[in-house]
Write a protein that holds these residues in place. Structure first.
Motif, PDB file in Angstrom:
ATOM      1  N   ASN A 196       7.338   0.928   2.439  1.00  0.00           N
ATOM      2  CA  ASN A 196       5.834   1.065   2.668  1.00  0.00           C
ATOM      3  C   ASN A 196       5.433   2.671   2.980  1.00  0.00           C
ATOM      4  O   ASN A 196       6.241   3.418   3.322  1.00  0.00           O
ATOM      5  CB  ASN A 196       5.328   0.119   3.823  1.00  0.00           C
TER       6      ASN A 196
ATOM      7  N   ARG B 237       2.016  -1.762  -1.020  1.00  0.00           N
ATOM      8  CA  ARG B 237       2.852  -0.964  -0.225  1.00  0.00           C
ATOM      9  C   ARG B 237       2.018   0.343   0.510  1.00  0.00           C
ATOM     10  O   ARG B 237       2.747   1.054   1.392  1.00  0.00           O
ATOM     11  CB  ARG B 237       3.957   0.015  -0.895  1.00  0.00           C
TER      12      ARG B 237
ATOM     13  N   THR C 102      -1.222   2.307   2.824  1.00  0.00           N
ATOM     14  CA  THR C 102      -2.072   2.125   3.707  1.00  0.00           C
ATOM     15  C   THR C 102      -3.007   3.412   3.957  1.00  0.00           C
ATOM     16  O   THR C 102      -2.275   4.407   3.870  1.00  0.00           O
ATOM     17  CB  THR C 102      -1.519   1.559   5.003  1.00  0.00           C
TER      18      THR C 102
END
Length: 273
Positions: free
Chosen positions: A164, A208, A210
């Motif tokens: 991520n 994945r 943010t």
């Protein structure tokens, strides 16, 4: 007359002053025997000891036999399989994150040499800190044409990765207020979103990614001078480590704490050499 001569003969005898040599020789002999016995005890031959022990037992009808010598290696505790697997996972993850950090350093080498990009590893994972002057014009959140090429190269590396990614926008503490950005919160958030959008365009899975805006609340330098403010205006791209981290739920109303649960979080990784 006889007694007088005998006494005179006794008085004329010379006293022997070398008698101490006899005691000294006895002492040296005993000392030598003591060290011989100590040496024999310190280097025990198991085979000869067993033969000697059996011979004594036969000679004294078993009364003089000594207890058997235990030559077996004690059983060592078996490692916990779960802990062993976690250690292997941790080692593999560290190697993977180190490889990723080296790839990012190679990709962004020109900007790193100019001091506009920093690649680091910490407890969260690999972080790429990019100066905002490389990416945006002042008080703007649109990526400059020059920055698109560098970020696209980073996006290509992240495309085939599985970790991520968190993109953080940061500003200095100088207030901003216009129609598009009422405060540094909006400016930092939109800048992070612009980088995320470019990564998506280069094939990175949106699930994945943010985007987070911190405004001026997480400075890395002093805002008292232009150099520090320029350092604080940045975008940080953090590739998060994929190792799970055990978290224990806090008890409520005096109830005992529940067993630790595992959630995806950061794990310690070594700094690149």
């Amino acid at each position: 007359m006889y007694h007088r001569r005998a006494r005179k003969k006794f008085d004329d005898e010379v006293e022997n002053h070398e008698r101490w040599l006899i005691s000294y020789a006895d002492f040296i002999t005993l000392l030598f025997a003591f060290f011989v016995v100590m040496y024999a005890i310190s280097s025990v031959n198991i085979g000869k000891y067993k033969v000697f022990s059996d011979a004594l037992g036969d000679a004294f009808g078993g009364a003089g036999s000594s207890p058997p010598v235990n030559t077996q290696v004690p059983n060592l505790p078996i490692p916990n399989p779960a802990l062993k697997r976690r250690a292997e996972m941790l080692k593999q993850e560290r190697q993977e994150m180190t490889r990723l950090a080296q790839d990012l350093l190679s990709t962004l080498a020109p900007l790193v040499k100019e001091g506009k990009v920093r690649v680091t590893q910490n407890s969260r994972g690999v972080s790429v800190e990019i100066n905002a002057s490389v990416l945006f014009d002042p008080a703007d959140a649109r990526l400059t044409p020059e920055s698109v090429e560098a970020l696209s190269a980073v996006g290509v590396l992240l495309k085939n990765d599985t970790h991520n990614v968190q993109v953080e926008g940061h500003t200095d503490d100088l207030p901003i207020s216009n129609v598009q950005f009422p405060s540094n919160w909006e400016l930092s958030s939109v800048r992070a979103s612009s980088v995320v959008r470019l990564f998506v365009e280069n094939g990175v899975a949106p699930t994945r990614l943010t985007a987070v805006g911190f405004g001026s609340n997480v400075p890395v330098a002093s805002n008292d001078d232009p150099i520090g403010r320029a350092r604080n205006r940045r975008v940080a791209v953090t590739i998060l480590s994929g190792l799970p981290d055990p978290v224990t739920e806090l008890p409520t109303d005096g109830a005992p704490a529940t067993a630790p649960t595992v959630i995806p979080a950061a794990a310690p990784v070594p700094a690149p050499q």
